[in-house]
Enzyme design. Sequence first.
Site, PDB file in Angstrom:
ATOM      1  N   GLU A  17     -31.147   5.327  -8.184  1.00 35.34           N
ATOM      2  CA  GLU A  17     -32.388   5.938  -7.586  1.00 35.34           C
ATOM      3  C   GLU A  17     -32.139   7.125  -7.117  1.00 35.34           C
ATOM      4  O   GLU A  17     -31.653   7.351  -5.757  1.00 35.34           O
ATOM      5  CB  GLU A  17     -32.779   5.041  -6.635  1.00 35.34           C
ATOM      6  CG  GLU A  17     -33.328   3.531  -6.912  1.00 35.34           C
ATOM      7  CD  GLU A  17     -33.969   2.850  -5.850  1.00 35.34           C
ATOM      8  OE1 GLU A  17     -34.631   1.839  -6.466  1.00 35.34           O
ATOM      9  OE2 GLU A  17     -33.785   3.069  -4.574  1.00 35.34           O
ATOM     10  N   GLU A  61     -34.377  -3.708 -10.570  1.00 33.50           N
ATOM     11  CA  GLU A  61     -34.602  -4.212  -9.375  1.00 33.50           C
ATOM     12  C   GLU A  61     -36.111  -4.641  -9.157  1.00 33.50           C
ATOM     13  O   GLU A  61     -36.818  -4.026  -9.624  1.00 33.50           O
ATOM     14  CB  GLU A  61     -34.276  -3.270  -8.221  1.00 33.50           C
ATOM     15  CG  GLU A  61     -32.919  -2.940  -7.903  1.00 33.50           C
ATOM     16  CD  GLU A  61     -32.458  -2.012  -6.742  1.00 33.50           C
ATOM     17  OE1 GLU A  61     -33.397  -2.123  -5.924  1.00 33.50           O
ATOM     18  OE2 GLU A  61     -31.464  -1.300  -6.602  1.00 33.50           O
TER      19      GLU A  61
END
Length: 444
Positions: free
Chosen positions: A166, A350
Amino acid sequence: MSDLAFPEDFLWGTATASYQVEGAVDEDGRGVSIWDTFSRTPGNVTHGHTGDRACDQYHRYPEDVALMRRLGVGAYRFSLAWPRIFPDGYGRRNEAGFDYYKRLMDELEANGIEPVVTVYHWDLPQALEDAGGWTNRDTAYRYAEYAAECYRVLGDRVHKWITLNEPYCSSILGYLVGVHAPGRQDRAAAYRAVHHLNLAHGLGVQAYRETGLSGEVGITLNMISPRPATMRQEDIDAADRAADGQTRIFLDPILGQGYPQRHLDAYPEIEMPVHSGDMEIISAPIDFLGVNFYWEDAIGADPGHPEGFRFEPQYQETTEMDWPVTPRGLYRHLRWVHERTGDLPLYVTENGAAMPDVLSADGERCHDPRRISYLREHFEACRDAIEAGVPLAGYFLWSFIDNFEWSLGYTKRFGIVYCDYVNLRRVPKDSFYFYRDVIAGHET
Protein backbone atom coordinates in the site's frame (compact mmCIF):
# COMPACT_ATOMS: atom_id res chain seq x y z
CA MET A 1 -19.80 -29.35 -4.06
CA SER A 2 -19.93 -26.84 -1.23
CA ASP A 3 -21.15 -23.29 -1.65
CA LEU A 4 -17.59 -22.12 -1.01
CA ALA A 5 -15.81 -24.49 -3.38
CA PHE A 6 -12.48 -23.18 -4.70
CA PRO A 7 -9.87 -24.60 -7.08
CA GLU A 8 -7.66 -27.26 -5.50
CA ASP A 9 -4.53 -25.15 -5.97
CA PHE A 10 -6.08 -22.00 -4.48
CA LEU A 11 -3.67 -20.56 -1.89
CA TRP A 12 -5.27 -19.86 1.48
CA GLY A 13 -3.28 -17.71 3.87
CA THR A 14 -3.33 -15.12 6.59
CA ALA A 15 -1.33 -11.94 7.06
CA THR A 16 0.38 -9.56 9.48
CA ALA A 17 2.98 -6.77 9.35
CA SER A 18 6.20 -6.47 11.32
CA TYR A 19 5.55 -3.35 13.41
CA GLN A 20 2.01 -4.47 14.19
CA VAL A 21 2.91 -7.84 15.71
CA GLU A 22 6.61 -8.27 16.45
CA GLY A 23 7.35 -5.99 19.41
CA ALA A 24 10.96 -6.30 20.68
CA VAL A 25 11.73 -2.91 19.17
CA ASP A 26 14.94 -2.44 21.14
CA GLU A 27 16.27 -6.01 21.02
CA ASP A 28 19.06 -7.67 19.05
CA GLY A 29 20.29 -4.55 17.34
CA ARG A 30 17.08 -3.31 15.75
CA GLY A 31 17.18 0.34 14.78
CA VAL A 32 14.47 2.98 15.22
CA SER A 33 11.66 3.21 12.65
CA ILE A 34 9.40 6.11 11.77
CA TRP A 35 6.56 4.28 13.51
CA ASP A 36 8.56 4.12 16.75
CA THR A 37 9.01 7.89 16.54
CA PHE A 38 5.46 8.64 15.41
CA SER A 39 3.74 6.47 18.02
CA ARG A 40 5.85 7.87 20.86
CA THR A 41 4.89 11.43 19.94
CA PRO A 42 1.95 12.54 22.14
CA GLY A 43 -1.33 12.92 20.28
CA ASN A 44 -0.48 10.76 17.28
CA VAL A 45 -1.88 7.39 18.42
CA THR A 46 -5.00 6.63 20.45
CA HIS A 47 -4.20 6.35 24.17
CA GLY A 48 -0.51 6.82 23.40
CA HIS A 49 -0.20 3.19 22.34
CA THR A 50 3.01 2.05 20.64
CA GLY A 51 4.25 -1.12 18.96
CA ASP A 52 6.98 -1.59 21.58
CA ARG A 53 5.56 -4.95 22.66
CA ALA A 54 2.66 -5.47 20.25
CA CYS A 55 1.79 -9.21 20.16
CA ASP A 56 5.40 -10.17 20.95
CA GLN A 57 5.55 -12.43 17.90
CA TYR A 58 9.30 -11.90 17.92
CA HIS A 59 9.43 -14.28 20.87
CA ARG A 60 6.14 -16.16 20.47
CA TYR A 61 6.35 -17.12 16.80
CA PRO A 62 6.45 -20.88 17.51
CA GLU A 63 3.09 -20.61 19.27
CA ASP A 64 1.65 -18.57 16.40
CA VAL A 65 2.91 -20.94 13.73
CA ALA A 66 1.41 -23.86 15.66
CA LEU A 67 -1.94 -22.06 15.51
CA MET A 68 -1.51 -21.51 11.77
CA ARG A 69 -0.97 -25.23 11.36
CA ARG A 70 -4.22 -25.87 13.25
CA LEU A 71 -5.90 -23.37 10.96
CA GLY A 72 -4.71 -25.22 7.88
CA VAL A 73 -3.38 -22.26 5.90
CA GLY A 74 -0.92 -22.90 3.11
CA ALA A 75 0.88 -19.58 3.47
CA TYR A 76 1.71 -16.82 5.94
CA ARG A 77 2.20 -13.33 4.59
CA PHE A 78 4.42 -11.24 6.86
CA SER A 79 6.79 -8.32 6.41
CA LEU A 80 10.44 -7.83 7.14
CA ALA A 81 11.32 -4.96 9.47
CA TRP A 82 13.82 -2.84 7.54
CA PRO A 83 15.41 -1.44 10.76
CA ARG A 84 15.98 -4.98 12.07
CA ILE A 85 18.15 -5.73 9.05
CA PHE A 86 19.72 -2.30 8.42
CA PRO A 87 19.38 -0.28 11.65
CA ASP A 88 20.38 2.92 9.84
CA GLY A 89 18.60 2.03 6.61
CA TYR A 90 21.78 1.08 4.74
CA GLY A 91 25.42 0.28 5.30
CA ARG A 92 25.87 -1.72 8.48
CA ARG A 93 23.88 -4.96 8.32
CA ASN A 94 22.44 -6.50 11.49
CA GLU A 95 22.87 -10.25 11.26
CA ALA A 96 20.54 -10.84 14.21
CA GLY A 97 17.69 -9.40 12.16
CA PHE A 98 18.11 -11.96 9.42
CA ASP A 99 18.56 -14.68 12.04
CA TYR A 100 15.08 -13.95 13.42
CA TYR A 101 13.42 -14.29 10.03
CA LYS A 102 15.37 -17.48 9.33
CA ARG A 103 14.06 -18.96 12.57
CA LEU A 104 10.51 -17.92 11.68
CA MET A 105 10.84 -19.46 8.21
CA ASP A 106 12.32 -22.65 9.67
CA GLU A 107 9.23 -22.95 11.87
CA LEU A 108 6.90 -22.30 8.93
CA GLU A 109 8.69 -24.84 6.75
CA ALA A 110 8.52 -27.46 9.50
CA ASN A 111 4.76 -26.98 9.57
CA GLY A 112 4.20 -26.98 5.81
CA ILE A 113 3.42 -23.27 5.55
CA GLU A 114 4.84 -21.13 2.73
CA PRO A 115 6.36 -17.75 3.65
CA VAL A 116 5.03 -14.89 1.49
CA VAL A 117 7.24 -11.93 2.29
CA THR A 118 6.54 -8.21 2.07
CA VAL A 119 9.84 -6.34 1.87
CA TYR A 120 8.39 -3.00 3.05
CA HIS A 121 5.28 -2.51 5.17
CA TRP A 122 5.74 1.08 6.36
CA ASP A 123 8.46 0.85 9.04
CA LEU A 124 11.08 3.04 7.36
CA PRO A 125 14.30 3.42 9.36
CA GLN A 126 14.20 6.79 11.12
CA ALA A 127 17.69 7.65 9.87
CA LEU A 128 16.36 7.65 6.31
CA GLU A 129 13.40 9.82 7.29
CA ASP A 130 15.82 12.27 8.88
CA ALA A 131 17.44 12.54 5.45
CA GLY A 132 14.08 13.27 3.78
CA GLY A 133 12.36 9.92 3.83
CA TRP A 134 10.33 9.05 0.76
CA THR A 135 10.51 12.66 -0.44
CA ASN A 136 14.22 11.99 -1.07
CA ARG A 137 15.02 10.09 -4.26
CA ASP A 138 17.97 8.47 -2.52
CA THR A 139 15.56 6.47 -0.31
CA ALA A 140 14.43 4.48 -3.36
CA TYR A 141 18.01 3.39 -3.97
CA ARG A 142 18.55 2.54 -0.31
CA TYR A 143 15.39 0.42 -0.55
CA ALA A 144 16.77 -1.38 -3.60
CA GLU A 145 19.97 -2.22 -1.71
CA TYR A 146 17.96 -3.48 1.25
CA ALA A 147 15.66 -5.55 -0.98
CA ALA A 148 18.61 -7.05 -2.87
CA GLU A 149 20.18 -8.18 0.41
CA CYS A 150 16.89 -9.75 1.50
CA TYR A 151 16.68 -11.65 -1.78
CA ARG A 152 20.30 -12.77 -1.45
CA VAL A 153 20.00 -14.05 2.10
CA LEU A 154 16.43 -15.41 2.07
CA GLY A 155 15.74 -16.04 -1.59
CA ASP A 156 16.36 -19.78 -1.39
CA ARG A 157 13.36 -20.20 0.91
CA VAL A 158 10.98 -17.45 -0.24
CA HIS A 159 9.21 -17.92 -3.56
CA LYS A 160 6.72 -15.05 -3.40
CA TRP A 161 7.97 -11.54 -2.69
CA ILE A 162 5.91 -8.36 -2.36
CA THR A 163 7.96 -5.21 -2.88
CA LEU A 164 5.69 -2.72 -1.11
CA ASN A 165 2.45 -2.80 0.82
CA GLU A 166 0.00 0.00 0.00
CA PRO A 167 2.33 2.80 -1.13
CA TYR A 168 -0.76 5.03 -1.04
CA CYS A 169 -0.67 4.88 2.76
CA SER A 170 3.08 5.49 2.96
CA SER A 171 2.81 8.55 0.72
CA ILE A 172 -0.63 10.13 1.02
CA LEU A 173 -1.51 9.18 4.61
CA GLY A 174 2.08 9.75 5.74
CA TYR A 175 3.00 12.96 3.94
CA LEU A 176 -0.32 14.62 3.02
CA VAL A 177 -3.02 13.63 5.52
CA GLY A 178 -0.53 13.13 8.34
CA VAL A 179 -2.36 10.34 10.18
CA HIS A 180 0.42 7.86 9.49
CA ALA A 181 4.15 8.15 10.07
CA PRO A 182 5.98 10.44 9.54
CA GLY A 183 2.92 12.64 10.10
CA ARG A 184 3.52 15.41 7.56
CA GLN A 185 0.91 17.49 5.72
CA ASP A 186 2.44 18.67 2.47
CA ARG A 187 0.88 17.78 -0.87
CA ALA A 188 3.98 18.47 -2.93
CA ALA A 189 6.04 16.29 -0.57
CA ALA A 190 3.41 13.54 -0.70
CA TYR A 191 3.60 13.27 -4.47
CA ARG A 192 7.37 13.23 -4.45
CA ALA A 193 6.92 10.29 -2.07
CA VAL A 194 4.45 8.68 -4.50
CA HIS A 195 6.99 8.72 -7.29
CA HIS A 196 9.90 7.57 -5.16
CA LEU A 197 7.85 4.67 -3.79
CA ASN A 198 6.91 3.69 -7.33
CA LEU A 199 10.56 3.93 -8.29
CA ALA A 200 11.56 1.83 -5.28
CA HIS A 201 9.11 -0.84 -6.40
CA GLY A 202 10.59 -0.90 -9.89
CA LEU A 203 14.13 -1.04 -8.55
CA GLY A 204 13.07 -3.85 -6.23
CA VAL A 205 11.68 -5.86 -9.15
CA GLN A 206 14.83 -5.15 -11.13
CA ALA A 207 17.00 -6.31 -8.23
CA TYR A 208 15.05 -9.55 -7.98
CA ARG A 209 15.41 -10.32 -11.68
CA GLU A 210 19.17 -9.80 -11.37
CA THR A 211 19.41 -12.56 -8.75
CA GLY A 212 18.37 -15.24 -11.23
CA LEU A 213 16.06 -16.73 -8.59
CA SER A 214 13.05 -18.64 -9.87
CA GLY A 215 10.44 -17.19 -7.52
CA GLU A 216 7.84 -14.51 -8.14
CA VAL A 217 7.75 -10.82 -7.31
CA GLY A 218 4.78 -8.45 -7.21
CA ILE A 219 3.31 -5.55 -5.28
CA THR A 220 0.27 -5.05 -3.05
CA LEU A 221 -1.98 -2.04 -3.67
CA ASN A 222 -5.07 -0.81 -1.82
CA MET A 223 -6.82 0.30 -4.99
CA ILE A 224 -10.34 1.62 -5.19
CA SER A 225 -12.83 1.29 -8.05
CA PRO A 226 -15.85 3.11 -6.58
CA ARG A 227 -19.38 2.63 -7.81
CA PRO A 228 -21.36 5.63 -9.05
CA ALA A 229 -24.12 6.60 -6.62
CA THR A 230 -26.57 6.83 -9.53
CA MET A 231 -26.49 5.96 -13.21
CA ARG A 232 -26.42 9.61 -14.21
CA GLN A 233 -23.46 10.25 -16.48
CA GLU A 234 -21.99 12.86 -14.17
CA ASP A 235 -21.86 10.34 -11.31
CA ILE A 236 -20.37 7.66 -13.57
CA ASP A 237 -17.68 10.11 -14.66
CA ALA A 238 -17.07 11.18 -11.05
CA ALA A 239 -16.63 7.58 -9.90
CA ASP A 240 -14.12 6.98 -12.66
CA ARG A 241 -12.14 10.06 -11.62
CA ALA A 242 -12.23 9.04 -7.97
CA ALA A 243 -10.00 6.08 -8.83
CA ASP A 244 -7.19 8.31 -10.07
CA GLY A 245 -5.62 9.41 -6.79
CA GLN A 246 -5.54 6.05 -5.02
CA THR A 247 -5.48 3.55 -7.86
CA ARG A 248 -4.22 4.88 -11.18
CA ILE A 249 -1.40 6.93 -9.62
CA PHE A 250 0.18 3.56 -8.69
CA LEU A 251 -1.31 0.95 -11.01
CA ASP A 252 -0.95 2.83 -14.28
CA PRO A 253 2.82 3.41 -14.03
CA ILE A 254 3.31 -0.28 -13.17
CA LEU A 255 1.34 -1.16 -16.31
CA GLY A 256 3.45 1.20 -18.41
CA GLN A 257 0.70 3.78 -18.81
CA GLY A 258 2.27 6.69 -16.94
CA TYR A 259 0.62 8.91 -14.36
CA PRO A 260 -3.05 9.96 -14.71
CA GLN A 261 -2.57 13.47 -16.05
CA ARG A 262 -6.07 14.69 -15.22
CA HIS A 263 -5.35 13.95 -11.55
CA LEU A 264 -2.08 15.86 -11.61
CA ASP A 265 -3.74 18.76 -13.43
CA ALA A 266 -6.22 19.15 -10.56
CA TYR A 267 -3.37 20.08 -8.18
CA PRO A 268 -0.98 22.59 -9.74
CA GLU A 269 1.41 22.34 -6.79
CA ILE A 270 2.21 18.75 -7.76
CA GLU A 271 5.39 18.21 -9.73
CA MET A 272 6.30 14.57 -10.14
CA PRO A 273 10.11 14.28 -9.92
CA VAL A 274 10.44 11.94 -12.90
CA HIS A 275 13.95 11.38 -14.24
CA SER A 276 14.86 9.88 -17.57
CA GLY A 277 14.34 6.11 -17.47
CA ASP A 278 12.21 6.12 -14.31
CA MET A 279 8.98 5.06 -15.94
CA GLU A 280 10.70 2.14 -17.69
CA ILE A 281 12.04 0.96 -14.33
CA ILE A 282 8.64 1.30 -12.64
CA SER A 283 6.89 -0.67 -15.40
CA ALA A 284 9.18 -3.71 -15.14
CA PRO A 285 6.89 -6.74 -15.52
CA ILE A 286 5.59 -8.26 -12.28
CA ASP A 287 4.47 -11.84 -11.68
CA PHE A 288 1.33 -11.09 -9.68
CA LEU A 289 -0.63 -8.23 -8.14
CA GLY A 290 -1.80 -8.15 -4.52
CA VAL A 291 -5.23 -6.62 -3.93
CA ASN A 292 -6.14 -5.29 -0.48
CA PHE A 293 -9.88 -4.76 -0.09
CA TYR A 294 -12.02 -3.74 2.88
CA TRP A 295 -14.94 -1.74 1.46
CA GLU A 296 -16.31 -0.02 -1.63
CA ASP A 297 -17.24 3.67 -1.79
CA ALA A 298 -20.23 5.28 -3.49
CA ILE A 299 -19.37 8.40 -5.48
CA GLY A 300 -21.38 11.37 -6.68
CA ALA A 301 -20.48 14.37 -8.80
CA ASP A 302 -19.30 17.52 -7.01
CA PRO A 303 -18.36 20.47 -9.23
CA GLY A 304 -16.76 22.17 -6.23
CA HIS A 305 -14.15 19.45 -5.72
CA PRO A 306 -10.84 19.81 -7.60
CA GLU A 307 -11.52 16.44 -9.22
CA GLY A 308 -15.29 16.77 -9.41
CA PHE A 309 -16.43 14.04 -7.01
CA ARG A 310 -17.59 13.42 -3.45
CA PHE A 311 -18.12 10.37 -1.26
CA GLU A 312 -21.82 9.66 -0.78
CA PRO A 313 -23.48 8.16 2.32
CA GLN A 314 -24.18 4.42 2.32
CA TYR A 315 -26.81 2.29 4.06
CA GLN A 316 -24.78 -0.83 4.83
CA GLU A 317 -23.81 -1.92 8.33
CA THR A 318 -20.32 -0.86 9.27
CA THR A 319 -17.39 -2.48 11.01
CA GLU A 320 -15.67 -1.02 14.07
CA MET A 321 -13.63 1.07 11.64
CA ASP A 322 -16.88 2.64 10.37
CA TRP A 323 -16.24 0.99 7.01
CA PRO A 324 -19.36 -0.20 5.17
CA VAL A 325 -19.64 -3.94 4.56
CA THR A 326 -19.80 -4.24 0.77
CA PRO A 327 -18.89 -7.79 -0.33
CA ARG A 328 -20.28 -7.40 -3.82
CA GLY A 329 -17.91 -4.49 -4.11
CA LEU A 330 -15.05 -6.99 -3.89
CA TYR A 331 -16.54 -8.92 -6.79
CA ARG A 332 -16.86 -5.74 -8.86
CA HIS A 333 -13.38 -4.62 -7.86
CA LEU A 334 -11.68 -7.88 -8.83
CA ARG A 335 -13.37 -7.77 -12.23
CA TRP A 336 -12.36 -4.10 -12.65
CA VAL A 337 -8.73 -4.90 -11.85
CA HIS A 338 -8.77 -7.95 -14.12
CA GLU A 339 -10.03 -5.87 -17.02
CA ARG A 340 -6.94 -3.66 -16.66
CA THR A 341 -4.33 -6.28 -15.90
CA GLY A 342 -5.35 -9.08 -18.25
CA ASP A 343 -3.98 -12.49 -17.37
CA LEU A 344 -1.83 -11.23 -14.48
CA PRO A 345 -2.50 -13.49 -11.46
CA LEU A 346 -4.21 -11.71 -8.59
CA TYR A 347 -4.14 -12.41 -4.87
CA VAL A 348 -6.39 -10.87 -2.24
CA THR A 349 -3.52 -10.03 0.10
CA GLU A 350 -5.70 -8.40 2.77
CA ASN A 351 -9.39 -8.62 3.58
CA GLY A 352 -11.06 -8.68 6.97
CA ALA A 353 -13.04 -6.75 9.55
CA ALA A 354 -12.55 -5.12 12.93
CA MET A 355 -15.35 -6.13 15.27
CA PRO A 356 -16.14 -5.48 18.98
CA ASP A 357 -14.64 -8.74 20.18
CA VAL A 358 -14.76 -9.83 23.83
CA LEU A 359 -13.80 -13.11 25.46
CA SER A 360 -16.44 -15.42 26.88
CA ALA A 361 -16.96 -15.45 30.64
CA ASP A 362 -14.56 -18.37 31.08
CA GLY A 363 -11.96 -16.66 28.88
CA GLU A 364 -11.72 -19.65 26.54
CA ARG A 365 -13.73 -18.52 23.51
CA CYS A 366 -14.49 -15.41 21.50
CA HIS A 367 -17.77 -15.40 19.61
CA ASP A 368 -17.62 -13.14 16.52
CA PRO A 369 -20.61 -13.98 14.31
CA ARG A 370 -20.49 -10.67 12.44
CA ARG A 371 -16.93 -11.34 11.30
CA ILE A 372 -17.95 -14.81 10.13
CA SER A 373 -20.77 -13.28 8.11
CA TYR A 374 -18.37 -10.71 6.66
CA LEU A 375 -15.88 -13.37 5.66
CA ARG A 376 -18.48 -15.73 4.22
CA GLU A 377 -19.86 -13.02 1.95
CA HIS A 378 -16.39 -11.95 0.80
CA PHE A 379 -15.39 -15.57 0.12
CA GLU A 380 -18.52 -15.87 -2.01
CA ALA A 381 -17.44 -12.76 -3.92
CA CYS A 382 -14.02 -14.34 -4.55
CA ARG A 383 -15.63 -17.58 -5.74
CA ASP A 384 -17.94 -15.68 -8.08
CA ALA A 385 -15.01 -13.67 -9.46
CA ILE A 386 -13.12 -16.89 -10.26
CA GLU A 387 -16.20 -18.29 -11.98
CA ALA A 388 -16.39 -15.06 -14.01
CA GLY A 389 -12.85 -15.63 -15.29
CA VAL A 390 -10.78 -13.54 -12.88
CA PRO A 391 -7.33 -15.19 -12.37
CA LEU A 392 -7.58 -15.04 -8.58
CA ALA A 393 -4.95 -17.41 -7.21
CA GLY A 394 -5.20 -16.96 -3.45
CA TYR A 395 -6.60 -15.15 -0.43
CA PHE A 396 -4.85 -13.85 2.71
CA LEU A 397 -7.13 -13.02 5.61
CA TRP A 398 -6.33 -9.88 7.60
CA SER A 399 -5.42 -10.58 10.22
CA PHE A 400 -4.06 -13.68 11.86
CA ILE A 401 -4.07 -12.03 15.29
CA ASP A 402 -5.32 -8.80 16.88
CA ASN A 403 -2.53 -6.24 16.69
CA PHE A 404 -1.38 -2.63 16.70
CA GLU A 405 -3.79 -0.86 14.34
CA TRP A 406 -1.51 2.06 13.49
CA SER A 407 -2.86 5.45 14.65
CA LEU A 408 -5.75 3.67 16.41
CA GLY A 409 -3.40 1.65 18.61
CA TYR A 410 -4.92 -1.45 20.18
CA THR A 411 -8.52 -0.21 20.06
CA LYS A 412 -9.51 -2.16 16.91
CA ARG A 413 -9.38 -5.94 16.62
CA PHE A 414 -9.00 -7.48 13.16
CA GLY A 415 -7.66 -10.89 14.19
CA ILE A 416 -9.19 -14.33 13.97
CA VAL A 417 -7.03 -15.01 17.02
CA TYR A 418 -7.77 -12.89 20.09
CA CYS A 419 -4.71 -11.35 21.74
CA ASP A 420 -5.06 -10.53 25.43
CA TYR A 421 -2.85 -7.46 25.62
CA VAL A 422 -2.36 -7.91 29.38
CA ASN A 423 -0.76 -11.36 29.29
CA LEU A 424 -0.47 -11.88 25.50
CA ARG A 425 -2.50 -15.09 25.68
CA ARG A 426 -3.81 -16.25 22.28
CA VAL A 427 -7.44 -17.40 21.99
CA PRO A 428 -8.77 -18.58 18.61
CA LYS A 429 -12.09 -16.86 17.81
CA ASP A 430 -15.08 -18.61 16.26
CA SER A 431 -13.97 -17.07 12.93
CA PHE A 432 -10.71 -19.03 13.24
CA TYR A 433 -12.68 -22.28 13.19
CA PHE A 434 -14.93 -21.03 10.41
CA TYR A 435 -11.90 -20.20 8.25
CA ARG A 436 -10.40 -23.59 9.08
CA ASP A 437 -13.51 -25.30 7.74
CA VAL A 438 -13.54 -23.16 4.59
CA ILE A 439 -9.91 -24.06 3.87
CA ALA A 440 -10.66 -27.74 4.45
CA GLY A 441 -13.60 -27.55 2.05
CA HIS A 442 -16.19 -28.43 4.68
CA GLU A 443 -18.07 -25.12 4.88
CA THR A 444 -21.35 -24.91 2.96
